[in-house]
Scaffold this motif. Structure first.
Motif, PDB file in Angstrom:
ATOM      1  N   GLY A  29      -5.694  -0.750   4.785  1.00 62.57           N
ATOM      2  CA  GLY A  29      -6.041   0.404   3.965  1.00 62.57           C
ATOM      3  C   GLY A  29      -5.790   0.201   2.480  1.00 62.57           C
TER       4      GLY A  29
ATOM      5  N   GLN B 234      -9.001  -3.723   3.324  1.00 63.87           N
ATOM      6  CA  GLN B 234      -9.273  -2.303   3.513  1.00 63.87           C
ATOM      7  C   GLN B 234      -9.190  -1.887   4.978  1.00 63.87           C
ATOM      8  OE1 GLN B 234     -12.981  -1.506   1.499  1.00 63.87           O
ATOM      9  NE2 GLN B 234     -11.973  -1.343  -0.484  1.00 63.87           N
TER      10      GLN B 234
ATOM     11  N   GLN C 253       0.833  -1.200   0.000  1.00 65.05           N
ATOM     12  CA  GLN C 253       0.000   0.000   0.000  1.00 65.05           C
ATOM     13  C   GLN C 253       0.868   1.251   0.000  1.00 65.05           C
ATOM     14  OE1 GLN C 253      -3.110   0.469  -0.603  1.00 65.05           O
ATOM     15  NE2 GLN C 253      -3.302   2.613  -0.045  1.00 65.05           N
TER      16      GLN C 253
ATOM     17  N   SER D 223      -5.880   0.145  -1.236  1.00 61.69           N
ATOM     18  CA  SER D 223      -6.670   0.853  -2.246  1.00 61.69           C
ATOM     19  C   SER D 223      -6.209   0.511  -3.663  1.00 61.69           C
ATOM     20  CB  SER D 223      -6.606   2.366  -2.015  1.00 61.69           C
ATOM     21  OG  SER D 223      -5.273   2.838  -2.101  1.00 61.69           O
TER      22      SER D 223
ATOM     23  N   ARG E 230     -11.965  -8.383   0.825  1.00 60.23           N
ATOM     24  CA  ARG E 230     -11.987  -6.933   0.599  1.00 60.23           C
ATOM     25  C   ARG E 230     -12.013  -6.166   1.919  1.00 60.23           C
ATOM     26  NH1 ARG E 230     -15.053  -2.906   0.823  1.00 60.23           N
ATOM     27  NH2 ARG E 230     -16.924  -4.061   1.405  1.00 60.23           N
ATOM     28  N   GLN E 231     -12.897  -6.579   2.828  1.00 60.88           N
ATOM     29  CA  GLN E 231     -12.989  -5.903   4.123  1.00 60.88           C
ATOM     30  C   GLN E 231     -11.692  -6.030   4.909  1.00 60.88           C
ATOM     31  OE1 GLN E 231     -16.447  -7.165   6.320  1.00 60.88           O
ATOM     32  NE2 GLN E 231     -17.846  -6.105   4.956  1.00 60.88           N
TER      33      GLN E 231
END
Length: 165
Positions: A90, A86, A46, A92, A82-83
């Motif tokens: 984080g 994220q 990230q 993206s 996905r959860q």
């Protein structure tokens, strides 16, 4: 498939990832897993995305490809993956849907990577990294032992970022 840009992947969010839209940009493909000892590499990926890709129109794309192939360390649904990515890290950068990355059932992208990189480039665990240059060729690959912030990976990324567009 003869070119990196010919591939399409189901996206983690249910859509589709059309790799051709990244033509001319370097891409770092990483087979990922949420329950692996290397999962903390999401943090470095990230950071790399924010520093070299996200902020520019022609910079590095990072593509995560979750896989349950190694130790059953990605057992969740797309929504759970996905959860997790994220909320915990984080994330993206683009993420594909969970895919098979090894053996005869591997998705076409990973069969292409194996053909281009040879036997030693086959993923043997989670968080193998494959760097594609601006011309859509496999530039180099890295084992999970290479952290996303490792000098040798950053040097390779710099090399492909400096290639003519």
């Amino acid at each position: 498939m003869t070119s990196f840009y010919d591939f399409r992947l189901p996206a983690l969010d249910g859509g589709e990832i059309d790799i051709s839209r990244w033509k001319g940009r370097p891409v770092l493909i990483v087979n990922t897993a949420s329950e692996c000892g290397f999962t903390k590499q999401y943090e470095g990926l990230q950071k790399l995305w924010l520093e070299t890709g996200h902020a520019t129109l022609d910079g590095l794309i990072i593509l995560g490809v979750p896989s349950n192939d190694f130790g059953k360390q990605e057992p969740g649904t797309s929504e759970q993956i996905r959860q997790f990515c994220q909320l915990r890290y984080g994330v993206s950068f683009p993420m594909a849907a969970r895919s098979v990355v090894r053996g005869t059932e591997a998705i076409p992208l990973f069969r292409w990577l194996a053909k281009e990189g040879g036997f030693l480039s086959l993923p043997r665990w989670n968080f193998y990294k494959y760097l594609i240059d601006r011309q859509g060729k496999l530039h180099s690959w890295f084992t999970p032992l290479t952290d996303p912030q490792a000098p040798r990976l950053l040097k390779a990324i710099h090399q492909v970022n400096e290639q003519p567009r």
